[in-house]
Scaffold this motif. Structure first.
Motif, PDB file in Angstrom:
ATOM      1  N   LEU A  78     -11.340   1.839  -4.863  1.00 38.37           N
ATOM      2  CA  LEU A  78     -10.224   1.924  -5.816  1.00 38.37           C
ATOM      3  C   LEU A  78      -9.102   0.994  -5.369  1.00 38.37           C
ATOM      4  CD1 LEU A  78      -8.769   3.277  -8.231  1.00 38.37           C
ATOM      5  CD2 LEU A  78      -8.166   5.165  -6.710  1.00 38.37           C
ATOM      6  N   GLN A  79      -8.862   0.961  -4.079  1.00 39.38           N
ATOM      7  CA  GLN A  79      -7.827   0.061  -3.552  1.00 39.38           C
ATOM      8  C   GLN A  79      -8.204  -1.405  -3.819  1.00 39.38           C
ATOM      9  OE1 GLN A  79      -6.315   1.173   0.241  1.00 39.38           O
ATOM     10  NE2 GLN A  79      -5.228  -0.737   0.573  1.00 39.38           N
ATOM     11  N   ALA A  80      -9.483  -1.720  -3.664  1.00 39.45           N
ATOM     12  CA  ALA A  80      -9.938  -3.088  -3.948  1.00 39.45           C
ATOM     13  C   ALA A  80      -9.717  -3.406  -5.429  1.00 39.45           C
ATOM     14  CB  ALA A  80     -11.417  -3.238  -3.580  1.00 39.45           C
ATOM     15  N   ALA A  81     -10.026  -2.431  -6.310  1.00 39.86           N
ATOM     16  CA  ALA A  81      -9.813  -2.652  -7.744  1.00 39.86           C
ATOM     17  C   ALA A  81      -8.342  -2.910  -8.027  1.00 39.86           C
ATOM     18  CB  ALA A  81     -10.303  -1.439  -8.547  1.00 39.86           C
ATOM     19  N   ASP A  82      -7.455  -2.111  -7.406  1.00 35.43           N
ATOM     20  CA  ASP A  82      -6.005  -2.312  -7.587  1.00 35.43           C
ATOM     21  C   ASP A  82      -5.652  -3.778  -7.366  1.00 35.43           C
ATOM     22  OD1 ASP A  82      -5.764   0.468  -7.705  1.00 35.43           O
ATOM     23  OD2 ASP A  82      -4.995   0.666  -5.657  1.00 35.43           O
ATOM     24  N   PHE A  98       0.490  -7.732  -4.657  1.00 36.36           N
ATOM     25  CA  PHE A  98       0.212  -6.352  -5.080  1.00 36.36           C
ATOM     26  C   PHE A  98       0.309  -5.444  -3.860  1.00 36.36           C
ATOM     27  CE2 PHE A  98      -1.816  -2.486  -6.087  1.00 36.36           C
ATOM     28  CZ  PHE A  98      -1.728  -2.321  -7.454  1.00 36.36           C
ATOM     29  N   SER A  99       1.003  -4.318  -4.032  1.00 39.74           N
ATOM     30  CA  SER A  99       0.965  -3.309  -2.977  1.00 39.74           C
ATOM     31  C   SER A  99       1.283  -1.945  -3.572  1.00 39.74           C
ATOM     32  CB  SER A  99       1.932  -3.658  -1.839  1.00 39.74           C
ATOM     33  OG  SER A  99       1.578  -2.921  -0.679  1.00 39.74           O
ATOM     34  N   GLY A 100       1.043  -0.892  -2.789  1.00 41.27           N
ATOM     35  CA  GLY A 100       1.275   0.453  -3.308  1.00 41.27           C
ATOM     36  C   GLY A 100       1.442   1.484  -2.215  1.00 41.27           C
ATOM     37  N   TYR A 139      -5.506  -7.805 -10.413  1.00 37.62           N
ATOM     38  CA  TYR A 139      -4.296  -8.632 -10.605  1.00 37.62           C
ATOM     39  C   TYR A 139      -4.487 -10.025 -10.018  1.00 37.62           C
ATOM     40  CZ  TYR A 139      -2.510  -4.289 -12.208  1.00 37.62           C
ATOM     41  OH  TYR A 139      -2.361  -3.149 -12.951  1.00 37.62           O
ATOM     42  N   ASP A 140      -5.679 -10.305  -9.489  1.00 36.88           N
ATOM     43  CA  ASP A 140      -5.891 -11.565  -8.772  1.00 36.88           C
ATOM     44  C   ASP A 140      -4.786 -11.777  -7.743  1.00 36.88           C
ATOM     45  OD1 ASP A 140      -8.332 -12.540  -9.673  1.00 36.88           O
ATOM     46  OD2 ASP A 140      -7.447 -13.412 -11.479  1.00 36.88           O
ATOM     47  N   ALA A 141      -4.447 -10.702  -7.027  1.00 36.72           N
ATOM     48  CA  ALA A 141      -3.347 -10.800  -6.056  1.00 36.72           C
ATOM     49  C   ALA A 141      -3.739 -11.750  -4.925  1.00 36.72           C
ATOM     50  CB  ALA A 141      -3.030  -9.417  -5.492  1.00 36.72           C
TER      51      ALA A 141
END
Ligand code: TYM
Length: 342
Positions: A134-138, A11-13, A142-144
């Motif tokens: 919020l970043q932690a939730a992101d 996961f990244s953004g 997804y269990d990234a």
């Protein structure tokens, strides 16, 4: 807890808060391309993060589509990776609130990015403080397993580990503990006009600060020719603070040519900084040319971009919503038929 047959999840953004500079490409997007074939990838346009600082509404809408176009132009393939907009998957905002309630405020006040950004303002929005939750939730929705980012995000990923661990401790095993993946080279691309600081999206519009992925050949040449170096003559990779400008240009050259360091140093031995910068500029121009051309085509097809984002949001929600439901069930929320996971 991870399913042994499931592919490692990534996961990244990136925030749609401005023109994307070369640092975002070299520190993040380039890494993403490497995991596409054999990982399960989620690449998000994090618009909820962008509004922690005021965004002009029409600009935010435009930038969100532009960043989506840039992901695709840079090589993120929607057949291999899920590309989506954060605000299109409601679980991010809701999961973030649940995690906020297990996060001590002291953990957030320690974040260096918060301290830097808050220090520049007289009034600080609460969003700026809870931004890393919020970043932690992101990430944990997804269990990234892996979070490919530049060095500036390392502390935020470590916080996500701490929050996930705390939730697991309070409510039972729920989340995979994510790991930041930081590239060996290009983790911190520096401002061209001030190699004491990182190249940043918020300053990318300033003359000489950055090369943006959308810049044309003349803009790239100008920015690199004016890059701050030093009074010496040596073109070598070095961690010495006074060589930071030269080292920065060498890392850019290394990443875009794929040539080994000793070969690069031998190539530039005895040559002047002017000639060196000229060659770096040409390499950057050639590397960005196909990206810029594809980007121009894609921004002319907003309906196609929106279609890709819609499919992406469906795929992302299929993972994030059941995870949110699991969080709520474990925390003791009463189930409701009005809130059914699709
Ligand atoms: P953002 O939008 O500031 O930056 C996007 C990505 O680019 C990297 N980066 C750099 N890498 C090298 N050199 C630079 N000068 C440079 N500048 C930026 C960043 O490290 C990042 O990987 N909070 C994040 C976005 C985010 C996120 C997430 C990332 C939200 N949720 C979940 C990973 C997982 C941010 O503001 O990145």
């Amino acid at each position: 807890m991870t399913d042994p047959v499931r592919k490692s999840r990534v996961f990244s953004g990136i925030q749609p808060s401005g023109l994307l500079p070369l640092g975002n490409y070299l520190g993040a997007i380039r890494q993403w391309l490497g995991t596409q074939a054999d990982h399960e990838n989620y690449f998000c346009i994090v618009d909820l993060h962008a509004v922690t600082i005021y965004q002009q509404p029409e600009m935010l809408r435009r930038k969100t589509l532009e960043v989506a176009a840039m992901y695709l132009a840079a090589g993120v393939d929607p057949r291999l990776s899920t590309i989506f907009v954060q605000s299109h998957v409601r679980a991010h905002a809701e999961g973030s609130w649940l995690l906020t309630c297990v996060t001590p405020v002291g953990w957030l006040e320690r974040m260096t990015q918060y301290k830097a950004k808050a220090g520049q303002r007289t009034s600080v929005g609460a969003g700026l403080l809870v931004y890393p939750v919020l970043q932690a939730a992101d990430i944990v929705l997804y269990d990234a397993n892996e979070v490919p980012v530049g060095e500036d995000q390392k502390q935020h990923v470590e916080l996500a580990q701490d929050i996930a661990q705390r939730f697991n401790h309070l409510y039972g095993e729920t989340f995979v503990i994510p790991q930041a993946v930081i590239p060996a080279s290009g983790a911190r691309i520096l401002a061209l006009n001030d190699p004491g600081r990182k190249m940043s999206k918020s300053e990318a519009h300033q003359r000489g600060h950055a090369v943006c992925l959308t810049d044309d050949a003349d803009e790239i040449r100008n920015a690199i020719q004016r890059a701050v170096t030093d009074l010496g003559r040596e073109i070598v990779f070095s961690q010495q603070p006074e060589k930071a400008g030269v080292n920065n240009l060498l890392e850019i050259y290394e990443l875009l040519t794929g040539r080994p360091r000793p070969e690069i140093e031998a190539h530039f031995e005895g040559r002047g900084y002017g000639e060196f910068k000229q060659e770096v500029a040409e390499v950057v121009i050639e590397a960005l040319r196909p990206i810029r051309e594809r980007y121009r085509e894609l921004t002319g097809e907003p309906d196609e971009l929106k279609r890709i984002l819609e499919v992406g949001a469906e795929n992302a929600a299929a993972i994030a919503e059941p995870k949110l439901a699991e969080m709520k069930q474990k925390m003791g929320f009463l189930a409701s038929p009005r809130y059914r996971v699709k």
